[in-house]
Each structure stands twice: as C-alpha cells, then as structure tokens.
Design a protein around this motif. Structure first.
Motif, PDB file in Angstrom:
ATOM      1  N   THR A   2     -10.190   6.560  10.519  1.00  0.00           N
ATOM      2  CA  THR A   2      -9.920   6.346   9.100  1.00  0.00           C
ATOM      3  C   THR A   2      -9.483   4.902   8.902  1.00  0.00           C
ATOM      4  O   THR A   2      -8.467   4.461   9.457  1.00  0.00           O
ATOM      5  N   VAL A   4      -7.813   2.042   6.899  1.00  0.00           N
ATOM      6  CA  VAL A   4      -6.756   2.031   5.893  1.00  0.00           C
ATOM      7  C   VAL A   4      -6.274   0.604   5.643  1.00  0.00           C
ATOM      8  O   VAL A   4      -5.995  -0.140   6.590  1.00  0.00           O
ATOM      9  N   SER A   6      -3.152  -1.193   3.736  1.00  0.00           N
ATOM     10  CA  SER A   6      -1.851  -0.807   3.184  1.00  0.00           C
ATOM     11  C   SER A   6      -1.031  -2.022   2.776  1.00  0.00           C
ATOM     12  O   SER A   6      -1.128  -3.091   3.381  1.00  0.00           O
ATOM     13  N   GLU A  39     -11.309   2.900   3.762  1.00  0.00           N
ATOM     14  CA  GLU A  39     -11.598   4.206   3.164  1.00  0.00           C
ATOM     15  C   GLU A  39     -10.427   4.661   2.293  1.00  0.00           C
ATOM     16  O   GLU A  39     -10.608   5.432   1.357  1.00  0.00           O
ATOM     17  N   VAL A  40      -9.223   4.183   2.647  1.00  0.00           N
ATOM     18  CA  VAL A  40      -8.014   4.477   1.870  1.00  0.00           C
ATOM     19  C   VAL A  40      -7.267   3.175   1.630  1.00  0.00           C
ATOM     20  O   VAL A  40      -7.043   2.398   2.563  1.00  0.00           O
ATOM     21  N   LEU A  42      -3.654   2.118   0.425  1.00  0.00           N
ATOM     22  CA  LEU A  42      -2.311   2.671   0.224  1.00  0.00           C
ATOM     23  C   LEU A  42      -1.363   1.574  -0.240  1.00  0.00           C
ATOM     24  O   LEU A  42      -1.194   0.564   0.447  1.00  0.00           O
ATOM     25  N   PRO A  74     -13.279   3.501  -1.966  1.00  0.00           N
ATOM     26  CA  PRO A  74     -12.083   3.935  -1.233  1.00  0.00           C
ATOM     27  C   PRO A  74     -11.144   4.752  -2.116  1.00  0.00           C
ATOM     28  O   PRO A  74     -11.100   4.569  -3.337  1.00  0.00           O
ATOM     29  N   VAL A  75     -10.404   5.637  -1.495  1.00  0.00           N
ATOM     30  CA  VAL A  75      -9.356   6.381  -2.188  1.00  0.00           C
ATOM     31  C   VAL A  75      -8.191   5.430  -2.445  1.00  0.00           C
ATOM     32  O   VAL A  75      -7.710   4.763  -1.518  1.00  0.00           O
ATOM     33  N   ALA A  77      -4.417   5.192  -3.316  1.00  0.00           N
ATOM     34  CA  ALA A  77      -3.199   6.001  -3.322  1.00  0.00           C
ATOM     35  C   ALA A  77      -1.996   5.097  -3.577  1.00  0.00           C
ATOM     36  O   ALA A  77      -1.834   4.068  -2.913  1.00  0.00           O
ATOM     37  N   ASP A  98      -6.233   7.404  -7.552  1.00  0.00           N
ATOM     38  CA  ASP A  98      -6.650   8.760  -7.194  1.00  0.00           C
ATOM     39  C   ASP A  98      -5.475   9.657  -6.831  1.00  0.00           C
ATOM     40  O   ASP A  98      -5.498  10.863  -7.100  1.00  0.00           O
ATOM     41  N   VAL A 113      -3.393  13.355   0.883  1.00  0.00           N
ATOM     42  CA  VAL A 113      -4.386  12.358   1.272  1.00  0.00           C
ATOM     43  C   VAL A 113      -5.583  13.025   1.935  1.00  0.00           C
ATOM     44  O   VAL A 113      -6.735  12.590   1.753  1.00  0.00           O
ATOM     45  N   LEU A 117      -9.506  12.806   0.774  1.00  0.00           N
ATOM     46  CA  LEU A 117     -10.542  12.352   1.693  1.00  0.00           C
ATOM     47  C   LEU A 117     -11.539  13.454   2.044  1.00  0.00           C
ATOM     48  O   LEU A 117     -12.609  13.177   2.600  1.00  0.00           O
TER      49      LEU A 117
END
Length: 431
Positions: A2, A4, A6, A39-40, A42, A74-75, A77, A98, A113, A117
């Motif tokens: 994953t 990420v 951040s 993909e995420v 944060l 991407p998500v 958060a 999201d 999360v 995903l």
C-alpha cells in the motif's frame, strides 16, 4: 503493498497518532514522496489555534488539488484535531475528502481505511507504530486529553478529559520502540504530572518512570509537559534519587508569571511561579529549564508585561517559547474584555525573544570547551559530512541543536564530542 503519502501537523502527540495509523497498513506499507504516487493520502491535522487551523486546511486543499483527476484516484483521509473541532463544517466545504476521522475514533482507523480501499482489515498489535523520527529518538504518549480548564485552551473540547494509558501498555510500547535501536524516549502528554490520576492510581508517574528506566537500550528518558502544580517536592525528590537515564530536564509550561494574568487564565498554579522554579533548582543546580509563555492575553497591561520581562531576566530559562495570544471562539478567554491589539502582541513577543536570545547565548557559552554526549539525529541537509544532533539538554523539535562532525558520527550514534562553539540557540561540536 500500500503506497501512502502522509503529513503530520502540530505537536508530538499528533505525530504518535500518525505513526500508529501508518502501522494499520501492515508490513506492506510503502511511504511515498508525493501525493500523486500514493494509493492513500493521510493528513493528520492540528486545530489548536487559528494559524494551525489555516495550515491544516491549506494542506488538505493542496492534497485534494494534487490528486484531482488521477485515475485511479488516491483515497484522501483526514484526521486529527481540526476534524474533531470542525468536522460538520469541513465535510460540507471539502467533499473531496473520502474519510474523516476525529481524535476519539483512532481505534476505528483500520476498519475505516480498509473499507475505503476495499481491502481486508489489518489490525496492528497494541503499541505498534511506524517511527518517523529517525533512528535516535521516539515519542511515547502516556495519556490523552486534559482535565484542566485553562481559559485559553481548546484541547479539552477537542481531545476530551484526561485518559491515561495502562502502564503495562506504555512500558510494552516503550520496549518496542527501543528494540528499533532508538536511544531516547521522550514522554509526552497534555499534563505528564497528571498521569494515572483518572485511574485512581497514586504515584503513577514515579512508578512509570521507574519501570521505564530499567528497559534495555534506553540511554535518555526525557519528560515533557510537566505542569507546575504537579511538580511537588515529593515528585522532585523521587526524580533526584532516580538519576539517569532520567534527565534533569524540566519542561514547565508557565504561560505567564503575573498572578493577575495567571488567575484570568485559570491556570492550575496561579501563585508565584518562582516557587516551582526555586523548588527545582534547590534540588537540581544543573537542571535545564524550558517554559512557554503567552503574551497579549486579554487584560495584559504594560505593567503586567514589564513584570513578565523581569521574571524572564531573573529566572534565566535555558529554553523559552513565546507565543502571541490567539482569540479562539469556544474558549472562556474569547469572552474576556481588554483585548490587546495584534501589533502590540507582536511587539511584546519580539521584545521577549530578544531578551531570551541574549540569555540563551550566554548560557550556551558556558558549555564551550566541555565534552558532552551528543545523540546524532540526521545528516545535515545541505552540508556533506555535517550532522545534526543534540546534547542531553536539547529536546528534539523544541530546542536548539548541536551541529557535529568527525569520526563515528552517524544517525543514531551517541558520541562524546568537544563543544567548539556556541551560537544564539545552537552548538557546534567535534568528535
């Protein structure tokens, strides 16, 4: 795997939350340098005062813009204090986000999360974190929230009342951090001296310090955020008897020194702050004192500020943070009369920092020619061969640093070095 990206804004306590959240991605976590690779995305926000709110909102807007139009997208958060304070308004204004997660919903992060995903939930072990502070130190958050009712503070409304973590859980997490190779643990809470009070435990902080001090690999144990009212003679005597690895470093947030202003602030220690300063120095002549002060609080007159300046000159803090008062809606101080003009607040802050700069340089000059242990944090970003480290009297991300070079100097190492030069807030050392 994953991927990420951040961002952790605000205080070290927030950073700990970010590190815990990152552990929810499991061993497949791959950190990214930009939002576009992830993909995420944060973002752990701060919402303590107006400037922090603005910084956090801008970070969310920048991230949303960076990933707009990507396929797959991407998500996004967003969590932290900003969300806890303004979630309803934010959700309306920022539909691009999201996942919203308040500070009181951290435990539900893995499920939230994973749902976003479309992947199975990974629940990390208690105390599991992905360290972001490098190989030399780690923060250890021992409690959440605060029971004090300081008139200027938004923390109780954001983070809730004091909630101390079980001691066994804290100790286990501490050993987990030390097993990664770090040498220093920095204890953080909103009020460290209140640890265990909500659990009905007597002398919880001394017992915690005693257990932590025996952990394998620990060289420096640094307590932060020691409220003056909690620094009782009994606690100070315990700290003195305990000795290393517990450092004689006292971070005591006074916020002001005049009784009129302290009373208006609703501080838990509104008597003469000299009492606690003298109490510390009587037992620890070598003690390092750090404090934070607020200037421009409603009702602060020229006379109050003059008394504050005199106190700073006399107390001679090694480290001092000065903050201009921010008028925050929802706090008791927001209702107070006697607001100080912003220009005056800025001038008072600059004047106090000028006084402190002289004190700081004079105190650091006393270390010139001495040999000190230096914990090396990281390579210097611009100068090859030069590293950034700290002596025991320099807390990470709060105080000045020690620039160091020579044999054996590498991130995570603790080396003996000669202090070659003192600057206003920093030192230069050679091995």
């Amino acid at each position: 795997m994953t991927h990420v990206y951040s961002i952790s804004l605000g205080c070290p306590k927030n950073r700990v939350d970010t590190e815990r959240m990152l552990s929810c991605f499991g061993p497949g976590l791959t950190p990214c340098e930009t939002p576009e690779e992830a993909e995420v995305v944060l973002i752990n926000t701060c919402g303590f005062i107006g400037p922090a709110v603005e910084e956090s909102v801008q970070a969310v807007l920048d991230a949303a813009q960076a990933i707009e139009g990507l396929e797959p997208r991407p998500v996004l958060a967003v969590t932290g204090c900003l969300v806890s304070r303004y979630q309803e308004d934010l959700a309306k204004e920022l539909p691009e986000v999201d996942v919203w997660l308040t500070t009181r919903e951290v435990e539900s992060w893995p499920a939230r999360v994973s749902e976003a995903l479309g992947r199975p939930v990974h629940n990390p072990a208690p105390g599991e974190r992905v360290l972001s502070t490098g190989p030399s130190y780690a923060y250890l958050k021992v409690a959440e929230g605060c029971d004090h009712a300081c008139a200027f503070c938004t923390i109780p409304s954001i983070r809730g009342p004091l909630s101390s973590r079980p001691m066994d859980q804290v100790v286990d997490e501490a050993q987990r951090m030390l097993n990664t190779g770090v040498s220093e643990l920095v204890l953080v809470a909103q009020d460290l001296t209140a640890y265990g009070r909500d659990l009905g435990e007597k002398d919880a902080l001394p017992r915690l310090l005693e257990r932590l001090s025996t952990l394998e690999g620990l060289k420096w144990l640094r307590p932060m955020y020691l409220y003056p009212a909690g620094l009782t003679p009994a606690l100070l005597d315990f700290i003195k008897d305990m000795g290393r690895p517990l450092l004689p470093y006292f971070d005591v947030p006074l916020q002001h020194t005049h009784q009129d202003i302290l009373s208006a602030m609703g501080r838990p220690f509104a008597r003469d702050p000299r009492i606690v300063i003298d109490r510390i120095r009587d037992r620890f002549p070598e003690a390092i004192l750090r404090t934070s002060l607020i200037v421009g609080y409603p009702g602060e007159t020229d006379e109050h500020f003059t008394a504050l300046k005199d106190f700073v000159r006399q107390a001679r803090f090694t480290h001092l943070g000065v903050f201009g008062y921010c008028d925050e809606e929802g706090t008791e101080s927001f209702k107070l009369p006697g607001k100080v003009e912003q220009q005056v607040i800025n001038e008072r802050r600059e004047e106090l920092m000028r006084i402190q700069s002289i004190i700081s340089e004079e105190m650091l000059m006393e270390f010139e020619g001495s040999t000190q242990e230096v914990l090396v944090d990281a390579p210097h970003e611009e100068w090859p061969g030069l590293h950034v480290g700290r002596c025991w009297f320099q807390a990470p991300e709060a105080d000045g640093v020690t620039y160091i070079s020579g044999p054996g100097v590498e991130p995570g190492a603790m080396v003996n070095a000669l202090i070659d030069e003192a600057k206003t807030y920093d030192l230069v050392a050679l091995t």
